[in-house]
Scaffold this motif. Sequence first.
Motif, mmCIF file in Angstrom:
data_model
loop_
_atom_site.group_PDB
_atom_site.id
_atom_site.type_symbol
_atom_site.label_atom_id
_atom_site.label_comp_id
_atom_site.label_asym_id
_atom_site.label_seq_id
_atom_site.Cartn_x
_atom_site.Cartn_y
_atom_site.Cartn_z
ATOM 1 N N THR A 136 -3.781 15.122 2.999
ATOM 2 C CA THR A 136 -4.369 13.862 2.561
ATOM 3 C C THR A 136 -5.442 14.090 1.505
ATOM 4 N N ASP A 137 -5.661 13.053 0.717
ATOM 5 C CA ASP A 137 -6.792 13.003 -0.205
ATOM 6 C C ASP A 137 -7.852 12.070 0.355
ATOM 7 N N GLY A 138 -7.652 11.600 1.553
ATOM 8 C CA GLY A 138 -8.561 10.655 2.179
ATOM 9 C C GLY A 138 -8.069 9.218 2.075
ATOM 10 N N TYR A 139 -7.032 9.007 1.267
ATOM 11 C CA TYR A 139 -6.484 7.664 1.075
ATOM 12 C C TYR A 139 -4.977 7.623 1.281
ATOM 13 N N HIS A 140 -4.288 8.681 0.902
ATOM 14 C CA HIS A 140 -2.834 8.723 0.983
ATOM 15 C C HIS A 140 -2.390 9.942 1.773
ATOM 16 N N ASN A 141 -1.226 9.818 2.382
ATOM 17 C CA ASN A 141 -0.622 10.908 3.126
ATOM 18 C C ASN A 141 0.419 11.582 2.253
ATOM 19 N N HIS A 171 2.648 7.194 1.860
ATOM 20 C CA HIS A 171 2.835 8.632 1.751
ATOM 21 C C HIS A 171 3.939 8.972 0.758
ATOM 22 N N THR A 209 -5.438 3.256 -10.861
ATOM 23 C CA THR A 209 -5.953 4.338 -10.019
ATOM 24 C C THR A 209 -7.440 4.530 -10.201
ATOM 25 N N HIS A 211 -11.796 9.310 -8.025
ATOM 26 C CA HIS A 211 -12.726 9.720 -6.983
ATOM 27 C C HIS A 211 -13.562 8.513 -6.554
ATOM 28 N N PRO A 212 -12.968 7.601 -5.781
ATOM 29 C CA PRO A 212 -13.654 6.353 -5.444
ATOM 30 C C PRO A 212 -14.959 6.559 -4.684
ATOM 31 N N ASN A 213 -15.085 7.620 -3.918
ATOM 32 C CA ASN A 213 -16.320 7.839 -3.155
ATOM 33 C C ASN A 213 -17.473 8.300 -4.013
ATOM 34 N N THR A 236 0.840 -1.189 0.000
ATOM 35 C CA THR A 236 0.000 0.000 0.000
ATOM 36 C C THR A 236 0.874 1.238 0.000
#
Length: 140
Positions: free
Chosen positions: A40-45, A6, A133, A136-138, A3
């Motif tokens: 963050t983008d909500g998934y990565h630092n 960051h 990639t 915008h998964p949400n 995974t």
Amino acid sequence: MSTLLHVGIRASNLERSIRFWRDGLGLKVAQHRGSRYDLTDGYHNFAVFQHQGEKRPAHLGGMLDYLHIGVGVPDVAAAAKRLREMGYEIFSDGLGGKEPLDPDNLEELAFKVEDPDGITVDVNGTDTNWPGTTLHPNSQ
């Protein structure tokens, strides 16, 4: 599978860099501790540190850059206009080098911009160019 946790950069001017990444590109501040911001983008630092020590050498940018960062945004035109208003050049890297783009008339869902330290940022409104990639998964 591993995974991606960051990416970190050392900024010559921390506050100026944070305005670029947070206000210009829309990354959220998850934490701020002294000379470090965790965005963050909500998934990565994305860790941005204040460079300390000897004077930082200039970054080699343009077509010969050895580092660039890709960022997906939900509205490419709005991001380009916001960054231009902040004083950044919006461009494409054509065969002859930097080719200025008009943020009001973008022909593609992508542009390039340099952060305050000269790191090229490839800004995209689509994830179809980047295998593996989901932009915008949400929102799916």
